[in-house]
Design a protein around this motif. Sequence first.
Motif, PDB file in Angstrom:
ATOM      1  N   ARG A 264       0.838  -1.201   0.000  1.00  0.00           N
ATOM      2  CA  ARG A 264       0.000   0.000   0.000  1.00  0.00           C
ATOM      3  C   ARG A 264       0.875   1.254   0.000  1.00  0.00           C
ATOM      4  NH1 ARG A 264      -3.046  -1.641   3.589  1.00  0.00           N
ATOM      5  NH2 ARG A 264      -2.021  -0.734   5.420  1.00  0.00           N
ATOM      6  N   GLU A 265       1.924   1.248   0.803  1.00  0.00           N
ATOM      7  CA  GLU A 265       2.835   2.393   0.818  1.00  0.00           C
ATOM      8  C   GLU A 265       3.567   2.526  -0.518  1.00  0.00           C
ATOM      9  OE1 GLU A 265       3.409   4.740   3.402  1.00  0.00           O
ATOM     10  OE2 GLU A 265       1.481   3.858   3.929  1.00  0.00           O
ATOM     11  N   LEU A 266       4.008   1.410  -1.064  1.00  0.00           N
ATOM     12  CA  LEU A 266       4.695   1.420  -2.355  1.00  0.00           C
ATOM     13  C   LEU A 266       3.839   2.082  -3.431  1.00  0.00           C
ATOM     14  CD1 LEU A 266       7.213   0.046  -4.020  1.00  0.00           C
ATOM     15  CD2 LEU A 266       5.467  -1.632  -4.656  1.00  0.00           C
ATOM     16  N   LYS A 267       2.571   1.700  -3.472  1.00  0.00           N
ATOM     17  CA  LYS A 267       1.694   2.168  -4.545  1.00  0.00           C
ATOM     18  C   LYS A 267       1.074   3.523  -4.252  1.00  0.00           C
ATOM     19  CE  LYS A 267      -2.367   0.809  -7.251  1.00  0.00           C
ATOM     20  NZ  LYS A 267      -3.356  -0.271  -7.515  1.00  0.00           N
ATOM     21  N   GLU A 268       0.508   3.684  -3.073  1.00  0.00           N
ATOM     22  CA  GLU A 268      -0.312   4.858  -2.810  1.00  0.00           C
ATOM     23  C   GLU A 268       0.486   6.030  -2.242  1.00  0.00           C
ATOM     24  OE1 GLU A 268      -3.639   3.602  -0.474  1.00  0.00           O
ATOM     25  OE2 GLU A 268      -4.156   1.977  -1.859  1.00  0.00           O
ATOM     26  N   ALA A 269       1.473   5.749  -1.385  1.00  0.00           N
ATOM     27  CA  ALA A 269       2.260   6.840  -0.816  1.00  0.00           C
ATOM     28  C   ALA A 269       3.405   7.254  -1.732  1.00  0.00           C
ATOM     29  CB  ALA A 269       2.807   6.439   0.551  1.00  0.00           C
ATOM     30  N   ASP A 270       4.030   6.269  -2.372  1.00  0.00           N
ATOM     31  CA  ASP A 270       5.237   6.556  -3.147  1.00  0.00           C
ATOM     32  C   ASP A 270       5.028   6.471  -4.655  1.00  0.00           C
ATOM     33  OD1 ASP A 270       6.581   6.910  -0.760  1.00  0.00           O
ATOM     34  OD2 ASP A 270       7.212   4.825  -0.650  1.00  0.00           O
ATOM     35  N   GLY A 271       3.866   6.043  -5.102  1.00  0.00           N
ATOM     36  CA  GLY A 271       3.558   6.031  -6.523  1.00  0.00           C
ATOM     37  C   GLY A 271       4.463   5.150  -7.352  1.00  0.00           C
ATOM     38  N   LEU A 272       4.822   3.984  -6.812  1.00  0.00           N
ATOM     39  CA  LEU A 272       5.786   3.118  -7.482  1.00  0.00           C
ATOM     40  C   LEU A 272       5.179   1.786  -7.898  1.00  0.00           C
ATOM     41  CD1 LEU A 272       8.821   3.848  -5.134  1.00  0.00           C
ATOM     42  CD2 LEU A 272       8.549   4.599  -7.494  1.00  0.00           C
ATOM     43  N   SER A 273       3.924   1.787  -8.276  1.00  0.00           N
ATOM     44  CA  SER A 273       3.288   0.527  -8.641  1.00  0.00           C
ATOM     45  C   SER A 273       3.754   0.015  -9.995  1.00  0.00           C
ATOM     46  CB  SER A 273       1.764   0.694  -8.652  1.00  0.00           C
ATOM     47  OG  SER A 273       1.393   1.729  -9.552  1.00  0.00           O
ATOM     48  N   SER A 274       4.207   0.905 -10.893  1.00  0.00           N
ATOM     49  CA  SER A 274       4.714   0.474 -12.194  1.00  0.00           C
ATOM     50  C   SER A 274       6.232   0.347 -12.103  1.00  0.00           C
ATOM     51  CB  SER A 274       4.340   1.476 -13.285  1.00  0.00           C
ATOM     52  OG  SER A 274       4.828   1.034 -14.542  1.00  0.00           O
ATOM     53  N   PRO A 275       6.773  -0.848 -12.261  1.00  0.00           N
ATOM     54  CA  PRO A 275       8.207  -1.053 -12.081  1.00  0.00           C
ATOM     55  C   PRO A 275       9.002  -0.613 -13.310  1.00  0.00           C
ATOM     56  CG  PRO A 275       7.189  -3.099 -12.732  1.00  0.00           C
ATOM     57  CD  PRO A 275       6.069  -2.101 -12.588  1.00  0.00           C
ATOM     58  N   ALA A 276      10.309  -0.575 -13.166  1.00  0.00           N
ATOM     59  CA  ALA A 276      11.204  -0.380 -14.302  1.00  0.00           C
ATOM     60  C   ALA A 276      11.182  -1.662 -15.130  1.00  0.00           C
ATOM     61  CB  ALA A 276      12.617  -0.071 -13.816  1.00  0.00           C
ATOM     62  N   VAL A 277      10.599  -1.591 -16.317  1.00  0.00           N
ATOM     63  CA  VAL A 277      10.342  -2.810 -17.081  1.00  0.00           C
ATOM     64  C   VAL A 277      11.637  -3.518 -17.457  1.00  0.00           C
ATOM     65  CG1 VAL A 277      10.249  -1.670 -19.350  1.00  0.00           C
ATOM     66  CG2 VAL A 277       8.969  -3.795 -18.956  1.00  0.00           C
ATOM     67  N   LEU A 278      12.718  -2.766 -17.738  1.00  0.00           N
ATOM     68  CA  LEU A 278      13.975  -3.424 -18.089  1.00  0.00           C
ATOM     69  C   LEU A 278      14.573  -4.162 -16.890  1.00  0.00           C
ATOM     70  CD1 LEU A 278      15.670  -0.835 -20.471  1.00  0.00           C
ATOM     71  CD2 LEU A 278      14.261  -2.829 -21.042  1.00  0.00           C
ATOM     72  N   SER A 279      14.271  -3.695 -15.689  1.00  0.00           N
ATOM     73  CA  SER A 279      14.700  -4.436 -14.506  1.00  0.00           C
ATOM     74  C   SER A 279      14.021  -5.800 -14.448  1.00  0.00           C
ATOM     75  CB  SER A 279      14.384  -3.644 -13.244  1.00  0.00           C
ATOM     76  OG  SER A 279      14.641  -4.412 -12.091  1.00  0.00           O
ATOM     77  N   LEU A 280      12.716  -5.822 -14.726  1.00  0.00           N
ATOM     78  CA  LEU A 280      12.014  -7.111 -14.746  1.00  0.00           C
ATOM     79  C   LEU A 280      12.600  -8.029 -15.805  1.00  0.00           C
ATOM     80  CD1 LEU A 280       8.267  -6.023 -14.427  1.00  0.00           C
ATOM     81  CD2 LEU A 280       9.896  -6.567 -12.610  1.00  0.00           C
ATOM     82  N   VAL A 281      12.825  -7.488 -17.003  1.00  0.00           N
ATOM     83  CA  VAL A 281      13.393  -8.287 -18.091  1.00  0.00           C
ATOM     84  C   VAL A 281      14.762  -8.831 -17.689  1.00  0.00           C
ATOM     85  CG1 VAL A 281      14.313  -8.160 -20.449  1.00  0.00           C
ATOM     86  CG2 VAL A 281      12.125  -7.076 -19.902  1.00  0.00           C
ATOM     87  N   GLY A 282      15.593  -7.968 -17.075  1.00  0.00           N
ATOM     88  CA  GLY A 282      16.916  -8.402 -16.655  1.00  0.00           C
ATOM     89  C   GLY A 282      16.867  -9.481 -15.598  1.00  0.00           C
ATOM     90  N   HIS A 283      16.002  -9.326 -14.604  1.00  0.00           N
ATOM     91  CA  HIS A 283      15.877 -10.337 -13.560  1.00  0.00           C
ATOM     92  C   HIS A 283      15.406 -11.677 -14.133  1.00  0.00           C
ATOM     93  CE1 HIS A 283      16.336  -7.207 -10.481  1.00  0.00           C
ATOM     94  NE2 HIS A 283      16.422  -8.187  -9.589  1.00  0.00           N
ATOM     95  N   ILE A 284      14.403 -11.635 -14.978  1.00  0.00           N
ATOM     96  CA  ILE A 284      13.860 -12.880 -15.527  1.00  0.00           C
ATOM     97  C   ILE A 284      14.922 -13.611 -16.336  1.00  0.00           C
ATOM     98  CG2 ILE A 284      12.174 -13.822 -17.156  1.00  0.00           C
ATOM     99  CD1 ILE A 284      10.331 -11.431 -16.275  1.00  0.00           C
ATOM    100  N   ALA A 285      15.639 -12.890 -17.202  1.00  0.00           N
ATOM    101  CA  ALA A 285      16.670 -13.531 -18.015  1.00  0.00           C
ATOM    102  C   ALA A 285      17.804 -14.065 -17.148  1.00  0.00           C
ATOM    103  CB  ALA A 285      17.212 -12.533 -19.037  1.00  0.00           C
ATOM    104  N   ALA A 286      18.212 -13.289 -16.135  1.00  0.00           N
ATOM    105  CA  ALA A 286      19.281 -13.735 -15.251  1.00  0.00           C
ATOM    106  C   ALA A 286      18.893 -15.015 -14.521  1.00  0.00           C
ATOM    107  CB  ALA A 286      19.612 -12.631 -14.248  1.00  0.00           C
ATOM    108  N   TYR A 287      17.705 -15.038 -13.975  1.00  0.00           N
ATOM    109  CA  TYR A 287      17.286 -16.167 -13.154  1.00  0.00           C
ATOM    110  C   TYR A 287      16.890 -17.391 -13.972  1.00  0.00           C
ATOM    111  CZ  TYR A 287      17.303 -13.266  -8.911  1.00  0.00           C
ATOM    112  OH  TYR A 287      17.673 -12.490  -7.833  1.00  0.00           O
ATOM    113  N   ARG A 288      16.490 -17.183 -15.194  1.00  0.00           N
ATOM    114  CA  ARG A 288      16.118 -18.314 -16.040  1.00  0.00           C
ATOM    115  C   ARG A 288      17.281 -18.856 -16.867  1.00  0.00           C
ATOM    116  NH1 ARG A 288      11.617 -21.116 -14.642  1.00  0.00           N
ATOM    117  NH2 ARG A 288       9.825 -19.734 -14.324  1.00  0.00           N
ATOM    118  N   GLU A 289      18.205 -17.952 -17.280  1.00  0.00           N
ATOM    119  CA  GLU A 289      19.229 -18.357 -18.238  1.00  0.00           C
ATOM    120  C   GLU A 289      20.653 -18.043 -17.801  1.00  0.00           C
ATOM    121  OE1 GLU A 289      18.119 -17.137 -22.366  1.00  0.00           O
ATOM    122  OE2 GLU A 289      16.518 -16.054 -21.316  1.00  0.00           O
TER     123      GLU A 289
END
Length: 399
Positions: A264-289
């Motif tokens: 709730r704090e992440l989204k409503e107080a700090d407005g960070l509900s949308s992540p850095a999409v390249l971070s997600l891509v990087g994490h997924i590739a790192a952890y999968r491959e």
Amino acid sequence: MTERSSPSAPTPTPYDFDRPVDRHGTWCTQWDYVQDRFGVPDLLPFTISDMDFETAPEVLAALRRRLEHGVLGYSRWRQDDFLSAVVHWYASRHGTDVDPGTVVYGPSVVYQISRLLRLWSRPGDGVVAHTPMYDAFPKTVAASGRRLLPCPLDDWAELERLLALPGTSVLLLCSPHNPTGRVWSAGELDRMARLCARYDVAVVSDEIHSDLAHAPHVHRPWVRHGGDGRWAVVTSASKSFNIPALTGSYGIINDPESREAYLRELKEADGLSSPAVLSLVGHIAAYREGAPWLDALRGYLAGNLALVAGRLREAFPHLDWRPPQAGYLAWIDLRPLGVDDEELQRELVRVEKVAIMPGSAYGSPGRVRLNVGCPRSKAEAGVAALVRALRRLGGPERP
């Protein structure tokens, strides 16, 4: 969340970690802005804990594919590709089952620590952390309006005394420990968990260096030890895969009420509900491959640390310096040489033209932290400069 048997490490795949990459002119904190901390430009840096290597080619390929799509709109971290990659990584690398419903996102590990301190303590409460201490911890605790309670690394009596104090609310654990590279044993983690449960102290475990433990040492996630208490693991692929500039981290919060309050704090107080999409891509590739690259990296880093140990042993046998149990940060206790910290820094900066972090930055004078997450030629230059400076200050003649 249950413990699984850890699989044997896969056979390392060779990668060219010897190839230097010129980082100048890339807004690089370690190279382009070394003057900010050391007062002199153009030093050869062994400082902030990122590495001079390109990240895994699998990660770079995934980032290129995402950029070629061409649309960089709002995104979601609460989706199966990301969550299942985290679950897969904990199962395959750490032998631990993680409920994907307990995973949360954050823009950085330090952000998550700050938010969790506010969630689990009140202004003026005590936060226990081991010394020597990662330099962001005191700043984050102070900025949160809490009191830092430093505890020597192996002083269990003092740890219990601090946890038992009225107003102590959180143990801020660094696992593996930065800057020493200490890997906590199962028995030590269990002992901490019992003490925190006895005194009703929440635990925030920073495990950002967890993928860089050196054999035979094995990182054990707090997930295995926390039980039903108030605890969180905060971590990221940023250290192990050298992608901190993508931003992004994640956490595991076991208690549902605390988890929802954090989100709730992440989204409503700090407005960070949308992540850095390249971070997600990087994490997924790192952890999968990325496991083969990471295994090769760990072997290379172990070689760099062995080089440092050999050079120091040859020059100053009585130091008896040994490589850390995790990571690429050589934490070197120079107190047996009787060298003055300020004199050493002057020699390193003004004469040798290198930047090496002083132990005083972590609350422990008489030591240095040498970052050898770099090609071997640079690691050789760094330890050679340190040895020359110490010799000029009379190091070899000290008992």
